[in-house]
Scaffold this motif. Structure first.
Motif, mmCIF file in Angstrom:
data_model
loop_
_atom_site.group_PDB
_atom_site.id
_atom_site.type_symbol
_atom_site.label_atom_id
_atom_site.label_comp_id
_atom_site.label_asym_id
_atom_site.label_seq_id
_atom_site.Cartn_x
_atom_site.Cartn_y
_atom_site.Cartn_z
ATOM 1 N N GLY A 152 2.308 1.758 -3.460
ATOM 2 C CA GLY A 152 1.307 2.297 -4.366
ATOM 3 C C GLY A 152 1.088 3.781 -4.155
ATOM 4 O O GLY A 152 0.992 4.558 -5.108
ATOM 5 N N GLN A 153 1.042 4.221 -2.883
ATOM 6 C CA GLN A 153 0.845 5.634 -2.579
ATOM 7 C C GLN A 153 2.041 6.464 -3.007
ATOM 8 O O GLN A 153 1.911 7.654 -3.308
ATOM 9 C CB GLN A 153 0.583 5.812 -1.082
ATOM 10 C CG GLN A 153 -0.746 5.239 -0.619
ATOM 11 C CD GLN A 153 -0.916 5.303 0.884
ATOM 12 O OE1 GLN A 153 -0.213 6.040 1.569
ATOM 13 N NE2 GLN A 153 -1.850 4.520 1.407
ATOM 14 N N LEU A 178 1.726 -0.571 -9.314
ATOM 15 C CA LEU A 178 1.339 -1.933 -8.958
ATOM 16 C C LEU A 178 0.049 -2.319 -9.681
ATOM 17 O O LEU A 178 -0.856 -1.509 -9.829
ATOM 18 C CB LEU A 178 1.126 -2.053 -7.452
ATOM 19 C CG LEU A 178 2.348 -1.860 -6.558
ATOM 20 C CD1 LEU A 178 1.934 -1.902 -5.094
ATOM 21 C CD2 LEU A 178 3.410 -2.920 -6.841
ATOM 22 N N SER A 203 0.834 -1.196 0.000
ATOM 23 C CA SER A 203 0.000 0.000 0.000
ATOM 24 C C SER A 203 0.871 1.249 0.000
ATOM 25 O O SER A 203 0.589 2.224 -0.716
ATOM 26 C CB SER A 203 -0.929 -0.008 1.219
ATOM 27 O OG SER A 203 -1.671 1.187 1.293
ATOM 28 N N THR A 221 -2.957 -5.457 -9.600
ATOM 29 C CA THR A 221 -3.467 -6.545 -8.780
ATOM 30 C C THR A 221 -4.376 -7.436 -9.613
ATOM 31 O O THR A 221 -5.101 -6.964 -10.488
ATOM 32 C CB THR A 221 -4.244 -6.017 -7.565
ATOM 33 O OG1 THR A 221 -5.326 -5.202 -8.029
ATOM 34 C CG2 THR A 221 -3.338 -5.184 -6.673
ATOM 35 N N SER A 271 8.581 9.787 -6.395
ATOM 36 C CA SER A 271 8.180 8.620 -7.181
ATOM 37 C C SER A 271 9.200 8.317 -8.266
ATOM 38 O O SER A 271 9.578 7.159 -8.484
ATOM 39 C CB SER A 271 6.797 8.874 -7.804
ATOM 40 O OG SER A 271 6.430 7.824 -8.667
ATOM 41 N N TYR A 306 0.036 -9.712 -6.824
ATOM 42 C CA TYR A 306 0.544 -8.390 -7.160
ATOM 43 C C TYR A 306 1.636 -8.505 -8.214
ATOM 44 O O TYR A 306 2.432 -9.443 -8.213
ATOM 45 C CB TYR A 306 1.123 -7.713 -5.918
ATOM 46 C CG TYR A 306 0.113 -7.492 -4.813
ATOM 47 C CD1 TYR A 306 -0.578 -6.292 -4.705
ATOM 48 C CD2 TYR A 306 -0.150 -8.495 -3.869
ATOM 49 C CE1 TYR A 306 -1.503 -6.085 -3.687
ATOM 50 C CE2 TYR A 306 -1.074 -8.297 -2.851
ATOM 51 C CZ TYR A 306 -1.745 -7.089 -2.771
ATOM 52 O OH TYR A 306 -2.660 -6.892 -1.769
#
Length: 251
Positions: A49-50, A55, A46, A57, A104, A65
């Motif tokens: 992803g943030q 990612l 998580s 799923t 990122s 994943y």
């Protein structure tokens, strides 16, 4: 791997998913591999992803994943010095508009590097300190509205407080966002003054995009901020221009 700290595990998770390819890994497989609980793995995923890691799923019995293949970088051979230079450049991007994107991007670069090169880059970067000037910060939501209007060539209605504290409302046609060490600015055609103007972004109290259309096509005026040199990041995305300028520079 019980002694691995969380930061190293996050990087290792990205590499594990990259190695798995489109098949991916389930949370249980990742938990077993890193010798942590499934809940810990899900919390780490998580967080990735943030942070902007792409990612993907898959649901169902064979779900899990994986890294989105359409969004991942191909293998890149950054040298340790190149990675150090990029870390310095991206770490200095503290502006509210781009700070998250810079983090990122740097994470994707780190994930693409071989472990030995990454270790050397980290050692070199640890020897560097950056002096980052902190200017007056604009409101994050206002700044984002301004940025979207600049990108999409949309007219803005803004509330603005000038240097004397007088507030006005005006419609403007955005041209550029100018990010500098003493603050950030919006350059725009001001319909109230019927002229090009430079607005301090931290003095813009509100901003909303309007359905009004900008004037016909015209060449935007290049911004000029007294006492400050204006650089153009676009050049960094056109390496052929950099090479041409280097060839023209006398040695």
């Amino acid at each position: 791997m019980p002694d691995m700290n969380r930061t190293d595990r996050l990087y290792a998770l990205v590499e594990e998913l990259r190695a798995a390819g489109p098949r991916g890994r389930t949370a249980s497989q990742l938990a077993a591999h890193f010798e942590v609980s499934v809940r810990t793995v899900e919390r780490d995923l998580s967080a990735l992803g943030q942070a902007g890691v792409p990612l993907a799923t898959k649901q169902g019995r064979t779900g899990g994943y994986s890294l989105d293949p359409s969004m991942t970088l191909p293998p890149l051979n950054f040298t340790p010095r190149e990675a150090t230079a990029l870390a310095m450049a991206l770490s200095s991007s503290a502006h509210v508009l781009f700070a998250r994107d810079a983090r990122s991007a740097l994470q994707k670069i780190v994930a693409a590097m071989p472990p030995a090169a990454l270790a050397e880059a980290r050692t070199a970067a640890a020897k560097v300190r950056l002096v980052v000037a902190v200017g007056a910060a604009p409101d994050a939501a206002v700044a984002e509205t301004i940025w979207q209007a600049v990108r999409r060539n949309q007219v803005l209605r803004i509330g603005y407080v000038d240097v004397d504290g007088a507030e006005s409302e005006r419609e403007v046609e955005p041209q550029h966002v100018v990010v500098g060490p003493r603050g950030s600015y919006l350059t725009a055609w001001c319909r109230l003054r019927e002229d090009d103007r430079v607005f301090r972004m931290d003095r813009i109290t509100r901003a909303e995009r309007t359905p009004a259309l900008p004037r016909g096509p015209r060449r935007p005026i290049e911004p000029e901020i007294p006492g400050q040199l204006i650089a153009r990041p676009e050049t960094a995305l056109r390496p052929e221009k950099i090479l041409a300028m280097s060839a023209e520079t006398p040695t």
